[in-house]
Structure formats: C-alpha cells, structure tokens
Design a protein around this motif. Structure first.
Motif, PDB file in Angstrom:
ATOM      1  N   ARG A 258       0.827  -1.204   0.000  1.00 26.99           N
ATOM      2  CA  ARG A 258       0.000   0.000   0.000  1.00 26.99           C
ATOM      3  C   ARG A 258       0.865   1.258   0.000  1.00 26.99           C
ATOM      4  NH1 ARG A 258      -5.270   1.324   0.967  1.00 26.99           N
ATOM      5  NH2 ARG A 258      -5.648   3.436   1.756  1.00 26.99           N
ATOM      6  N   ALA A 259       1.891   1.283   0.849  1.00 29.00           N
ATOM      7  CA  ALA A 259       2.769   2.455   0.884  1.00 29.00           C
ATOM      8  C   ALA A 259       3.512   2.613  -0.436  1.00 29.00           C
ATOM      9  CB  ALA A 259       3.749   2.325   2.042  1.00 29.00           C
ATOM     10  N   TYR A 260       3.981   1.498  -0.976  1.00 30.27           N
ATOM     11  CA  TYR A 260       4.676   1.545  -2.266  1.00 30.27           C
ATOM     12  C   TYR A 260       3.746   2.075  -3.354  1.00 30.27           C
ATOM     13  CZ  TYR A 260       7.256  -0.141  -6.370  1.00 30.27           C
ATOM     14  OH  TYR A 260       7.914  -0.231  -7.566  1.00 30.27           O
ATOM     15  N   ALA A 261       2.515   1.596  -3.361  1.00 30.21           N
ATOM     16  CA  ALA A 261       1.549   2.046  -4.360  1.00 30.21           C
ATOM     17  C   ALA A 261       1.304   3.545  -4.269  1.00 30.21           C
ATOM     18  CB  ALA A 261       0.238   1.280  -4.182  1.00 30.21           C
ATOM     19  N   GLU A 262       1.151   4.032  -3.039  1.00 30.70           N
ATOM     20  CA  GLU A 262       0.834   5.448  -2.840  1.00 30.70           C
ATOM     21  C   GLU A 262       1.989   6.354  -3.204  1.00 30.70           C
ATOM     22  OE1 GLU A 262      -0.812   8.448   0.693  1.00 30.70           O
ATOM     23  OE2 GLU A 262      -0.439   6.311   1.110  1.00 30.70           O
ATOM     24  N   HIS A 263       3.199   5.956  -2.836  1.00 31.55           N
ATOM     25  CA  HIS A 263       4.343   6.844  -2.995  1.00 31.55           C
ATOM     26  C   HIS A 263       5.119   6.649  -4.300  1.00 31.55           C
ATOM     27  CE1 HIS A 263       4.273   6.750   1.650  1.00 31.55           C
ATOM     28  NE2 HIS A 263       3.560   7.772   1.206  1.00 31.55           N
ATOM     29  N   GLN A 264       5.081   5.432  -4.879  1.00 30.53           N
ATOM     30  CA  GLN A 264       5.915   5.137  -6.046  1.00 30.53           C
ATOM     31  C   GLN A 264       5.137   4.931  -7.341  1.00 30.53           C
ATOM     32  OE1 GLN A 264       9.115   5.445  -5.500  1.00 30.53           O
ATOM     33  NE2 GLN A 264       8.851   5.572  -3.281  1.00 30.53           N
ATOM     34  N   LEU A 265       3.838   4.673  -7.253  1.00 30.56           N
ATOM     35  CA  LEU A 265       3.073   4.325  -8.455  1.00 30.56           C
ATOM     36  C   LEU A 265       1.966   5.313  -8.790  1.00 30.56           C
ATOM     37  CD1 LEU A 265       2.677   0.451  -7.991  1.00 30.56           C
ATOM     38  CD2 LEU A 265       4.485   1.715  -9.162  1.00 30.56           C
ATOM     39  N   LEU A 266       1.281   5.838  -7.802  1.00 33.47           N
ATOM     40  CA  LEU A 266       0.113   6.674  -8.039  1.00 33.47           C
ATOM     41  C   LEU A 266       0.499   7.941  -8.805  1.00 33.47           C
ATOM     42  CD1 LEU A 266      -2.937   6.985  -7.447  1.00 33.47           C
ATOM     43  CD2 LEU A 266      -2.295   8.190  -5.341  1.00 33.47           C
ATOM     44  N   ASN A 267       0.000   8.043 -10.046  1.00 34.54           N
ATOM     45  CA  ASN A 267       0.232   9.214 -10.910  1.00 34.54           C
ATOM     46  C   ASN A 267       1.715   9.487 -11.187  1.00 34.54           C
ATOM     47  OD1 ASN A 267      -2.572  10.029 -11.209  1.00 34.54           O
ATOM     48  ND2 ASN A 267      -2.474  10.680  -9.061  1.00 34.54           N
ATOM     49  N   GLN A 268       2.551   8.480 -11.064  1.00 33.20           N
ATOM     50  CA  GLN A 268       3.992   8.678 -11.262  1.00 33.20           C
ATOM     51  C   GLN A 268       4.374   8.456 -12.731  1.00 33.20           C
ATOM     52  OE1 GLN A 268       6.296   9.785  -8.928  1.00 33.20           O
ATOM     53  NE2 GLN A 268       4.388  10.163  -7.822  1.00 33.20           N
ATOM     54  N   PRO A 269       5.158   9.369 -13.330  1.00 34.88           N
ATOM     55  CA  PRO A 269       5.537   9.235 -14.748  1.00 34.88           C
ATOM     56  C   PRO A 269       6.730   8.328 -14.986  1.00 34.88           C
ATOM     57  CG  PRO A 269       6.421  11.255 -13.876  1.00 34.88           C
ATOM     58  CD  PRO A 269       5.616  10.639 -12.749  1.00 34.88           C
ATOM     59  N   ALA A 270       7.331   7.763 -13.923  1.00 31.32           N
ATOM     60  CA  ALA A 270       8.487   6.878 -14.089  1.00 31.32           C
ATOM     61  C   ALA A 270       8.482   5.848 -12.971  1.00 31.32           C
ATOM     62  CB  ALA A 270       9.785   7.675 -14.084  1.00 31.32           C
ATOM     63  N   TRP A 271       8.954   4.638 -13.288  1.00 34.16           N
ATOM     64  CA  TRP A 271       9.122   3.567 -12.310  1.00 34.16           C
ATOM     65  C   TRP A 271      10.596   3.171 -12.289  1.00 34.16           C
ATOM     66  CZ3 TRP A 271       4.786   0.147 -14.839  1.00 34.16           C
ATOM     67  CH2 TRP A 271       3.532   0.736 -14.600  1.00 34.16           C
ATOM     68  N   HIS A 272      11.135   2.994 -11.102  1.00 35.84           N
ATOM     69  CA  HIS A 272      12.534   2.640 -10.935  1.00 35.84           C
ATOM     70  C   HIS A 272      12.633   1.289 -10.246  1.00 35.84           C
ATOM     71  CE1 HIS A 272      16.570   2.763  -9.008  1.00 35.84           C
ATOM     72  NE2 HIS A 272      16.909   3.415 -10.099  1.00 35.84           N
ATOM     73  N   PHE A 273      13.494   0.410 -10.759  1.00 39.94           N
ATOM     74  CA  PHE A 273      13.671  -0.916 -10.191  1.00 39.94           C
ATOM     75  C   PHE A 273      15.147  -1.149  -9.871  1.00 39.94           C
ATOM     76  CE2 PHE A 273      10.083  -1.024 -13.109  1.00 39.94           C
ATOM     77  CZ  PHE A 273       9.076  -1.546 -12.309  1.00 39.94           C
ATOM     78  N   TRP A 274      15.384  -1.814  -8.738  1.00 39.30           N
ATOM     79  CA  TRP A 274      16.744  -2.146  -8.324  1.00 39.30           C
ATOM     80  C   TRP A 274      16.754  -3.539  -7.723  1.00 39.30           C
ATOM     81  CZ3 TRP A 274      18.174  -2.760  -3.016  1.00 39.30           C
ATOM     82  CH2 TRP A 274      19.531  -3.053  -2.829  1.00 39.30           C
ATOM     83  N   TRP A 275      17.681  -4.364  -8.202  1.00 36.87           N
ATOM     84  CA  TRP A 275      17.845  -5.721  -7.683  1.00 36.87           C
ATOM     85  C   TRP A 275      19.147  -5.794  -6.922  1.00 36.87           C
ATOM     86  CZ3 TRP A 275      15.750  -4.503 -12.350  1.00 36.87           C
ATOM     87  CH2 TRP A 275      14.490  -5.031 -12.652  1.00 36.87           C
ATOM     88  N   ASP A 276      19.095  -6.297  -5.690  1.00 36.44           N
ATOM     89  CA  ASP A 276      20.279  -6.410  -4.851  1.00 36.44           C
ATOM     90  C   ASP A 276      21.191  -7.509  -5.399  1.00 36.44           C
ATOM     91  OD1 ASP A 276      22.115  -6.168  -2.890  1.00 36.44           O
ATOM     92  OD2 ASP A 276      20.844  -6.958  -1.284  1.00 36.44           O
TER      93      ASP A 276
END
Length: 276
Positions: A258-276
């Motif tokens: 839920r927090a990820y959805a609200e802060h990283q996805l909602l109306n966001q024009p870019a998505w960032h991914f990082w794999w450890d």
C-alpha cells in the motif's frame, strides 16, 4: 534470443547523427559475434535521446541511457550474457509474474492477478516507429514517446538518480526488449533469463504505455504514459511490481504494497527498479 538482422555493424552508413562513441561486444564469455550496442563516449545532454528516438527506429535501433558511473563501470564490465536469453514473446507475462509471486510472497498470500486497466491500447505498443501507443488506467493517455522524452531529459539535467548517463543504441524493435537484446544480467539474483522480464515489460507497454529509458548495472528505469490514477489501481499494480522486483519492497523505503503504491506508483511518470 531470436533477433532481426543487427544494423550495428553498418552503423557508419546509416545516416544517423551521433556523438563520438563506439561499439560494445564484450560479454561474460568474451567478445560476442556481433556488436551488442553503441555507446557514447561522453555524458548525454537533454534532447539527445529524443533526437535519436525520431531517427534510429527506422533503421532498427532504439535509444536508451546507460548509467556507467554507479561504481560498476560501463556495459563492457556488466558481464552481459546475450546467448542465455530467451525470446520475450515466448512467455506469458501473467504466468511469469505469478511464478515470481509464489516464490516471494507469504505462503498464505494468493496471486491476485494482473492489475486491471481501462482503455488499454495493445496494438503495437512500444514498437519502433510507433507513436502514441499504449494507454492504461487513465484511459486517454499522453503520447508515450513524449513522456519518455520528458523523463529522459529530467534524468540528463541532474534531477534523477543517474551518476554518469551515456546515450546508447540497441538493436531492438520494442523498448521492452532492450535489456534482453544486450544480455543484461541486472536482475540475476532474482531471474537469470531477462527475456522473462521483458515479457512483463511488453505487457506494461501495452497496458501503461511504459518505455525502457535507462539501465544501470542492476537498475532499470521506465517512463509511464498511463500510470494508475487511483490508490486501488496502484495497489493492484504494486503486486506486479513486487513479483517483478521484490527488492523494491524488501529493501526500499516503502515496506508495504500500500505504501509503495501510494508513494511510487500513483500518478507517477516513471518507475525505478533495483535488484540487490
């Protein structure tokens, strides 16, 4: 991975206006039998990606920004393995995500399925030379290429996470296939066959108008023309992101979907991914 003829060996004759740079054929097992990409010698400037996006697709190439300054060097040091990649079109995106979900989620959490989208245009999204394809949960979305250009320019003027962004050209017809075309191993601790991840990126091209705009040693950044516009839509999509890149949740600042959805996805024009 099955590919179309590679235009990079005849790059000098293609009529593209390129800054100084060179071809890269280095892999984990030595030189590849043909160039994997062209890489600029100097940091990229705003506007350069967009200029190449208008001309390079016609000759079978797509531009992408590579971050060579995050402590891992350039792609010649990234241990690329193009020969081990499958063809993205051979995979079903939901089957790939469901398998990842079952590996990473709690035992009592069932795969919720793909996030629903409204007004999605699945005809040719993300293909070279295709303009305006790919709308998602917002219905009528901005042109994906324009959104991608704006996102890239923000990366190149210092407003993004890239340390030393260089312009590159990759022989690919869909932006989703760029990581697979070069044999990128950034997600190796999660999935060795990047073709399976490109299958998911293809699905996001079709449903959300994403474009693959930047790669680092273990990072991926995509622009998003039609991001989720309600928290419910964003939460549904967050499950896909968790399956695709669990480190975004496990090791990110937002430790719940839920927090990820609200802060990283909602109306966001870019998505960032990082794999450890």
């Amino acid at each position: 991975m099955a590919t179309l003829p590679n235009p990079l060996p005849r790059l000098a004759s293609l009529g593209l206006h390129l800054p100084p740079g060179g071809l890269v054929d280095a892999t984990d097992e030595g030189p590849w039998h043909e160039p994997l990409l062209w890489l600029a010698d100097a940091p990229a400037a705003p506007g350069e990606w967009a200029a190449l996006r208008r001309t390079a697709p016609a000759v079978g190439l797509l531009p992408v920004v590579l971050d060579v300054g995050a402590g891992h060097g350039g792609p010649e040091l990234w241990e690329l393995i193009p020969g081990e990649m499958s063809y993205p079109g051979d995979h079903d995106a939901e089957e790939v995500l469901e398998e990842f979900w079952e590996e990473c989620a709690e035992e009592d959490e069932d795969w919720p399925g793909l996030a629903e989208t409204k007004g999605a245009d699945t005809e040719g999204a993300g293909t070279a030379g295709t303009e305006g394809a790919g709308t998602g949960s917002a219905g009528t979305a901005p042109d994906p290429e324009s959104v991608a250009s704006d996102v890239v320019d923000s990366l190149l003027d210092g407003r993004g996470p890239l340390k030393d962004p260089r312009l590159a050209l990759v022989p690919a017809r869909r932006s989703a296939d760029i990581p697979t075309a070069i044999g990128w191993m950034g997600p190796a601790n999660h999935e060795n066959d990047t073709g399976r991840l490109s299958a998911v990126l293809r699905s996001w091209e079709d449903r959300f108008g994403i474009r693959t705009v930047a790669l680092g040693f273990d990072t991926l950044l995509v622009s998003v023309a039609a991001p989720p516009t309600t928290l419910a839509e964003a939460e549904a999509l967050a499950a896909e992101h968790f399956a695709f890149c669990p480190d975004n949740i496990w090791q990110g600042s937002d430790s719940t979907l839920r927090a990820y959805a609200e802060h990283q996805l909602l109306n966001q024009p870019a998505w960032h991914f990082w794999w450890d």
